[in-house]
Design a protein around this motif. Structure first.
Motif, PDB file in Angstrom:
ATOM      1  N   LEU A  24      34.224  -6.157   4.869  1.00  0.00           N
ATOM      2  CA  LEU A  24      34.458  -5.455   6.137  1.00  0.00           C
ATOM      3  C   LEU A  24      34.359  -6.414   7.317  1.00  0.00           C
ATOM      4  N   GLY A  25      33.402  -7.328   7.256  1.00  0.00           N
ATOM      5  CA  GLY A  25      33.271  -8.322   8.317  1.00  0.00           C
ATOM      6  C   GLY A  25      34.490  -9.223   8.415  1.00  0.00           C
ATOM      7  N   ILE A  28      37.243  -7.174  10.067  1.00  0.00           N
ATOM      8  CA  ILE A  28      36.995  -7.055  11.509  1.00  0.00           C
ATOM      9  C   ILE A  28      37.247  -8.392  12.195  1.00  0.00           C
ATOM     10  N   LEU A  31      40.970  -8.933  12.505  1.00  0.00           N
ATOM     11  CA  LEU A  31      41.553  -8.058  13.516  1.00  0.00           C
ATOM     12  C   LEU A  31      41.202  -8.502  14.940  1.00  0.00           C
ATOM     13  N   THR A  32      40.005  -9.017  15.130  1.00  0.00           N
ATOM     14  CA  THR A  32      39.589  -9.447  16.462  1.00  0.00           C
ATOM     15  C   THR A  32      39.876 -10.927  16.709  1.00  0.00           C
ATOM     16  N   GLY A  38      32.876 -12.135  12.673  1.00  0.00           N
ATOM     17  CA  GLY A  38      33.087 -11.013  11.755  1.00  0.00           C
ATOM     18  C   GLY A  38      32.330 -11.211  10.454  1.00  0.00           C
ATOM     19  N   GLY A  42      29.241  -8.986   9.118  1.00  0.00           N
ATOM     20  CA  GLY A  42      29.341  -8.378   7.787  1.00  0.00           C
ATOM     21  C   GLY A  42      28.167  -8.743   6.911  1.00  0.00           C
TER      22      GLY A  42
END
Length: 62
Positions: A24-25, A28, A31-32, A38, A42
């Protein structure tokens, strides 16, 4: 279930939380456009969820 099996299962579950947190990290972070932060987030969240799960199971076993 004996003590060694219980410890092994808890360690496996903690590793699963770390893996999910890192995945998930990474998502993220991509995406960022900041992968390092990230991954760090995570790892932190995965460790926190793993520790929370472990402490919750310890309380249930008592």
């Amino acid at each position: 279930m004996n003590e060694k099996d219980r410890e092994k299962k808890n360690a496996t579950e903690a590793g699963s939380y770390l893996g999910v947190g890192l995945a998930l990290g990474a998502a993220i972070g991509i995406l960022t456009d900041n992968l390092a932060i990230g991954l760090a987030l995570g790892l932190a969240f995965g460790s926190a969820f793993g520790a929370f799960s472990y402490s919750k199971k310890e309380k249930e076993d008592k």
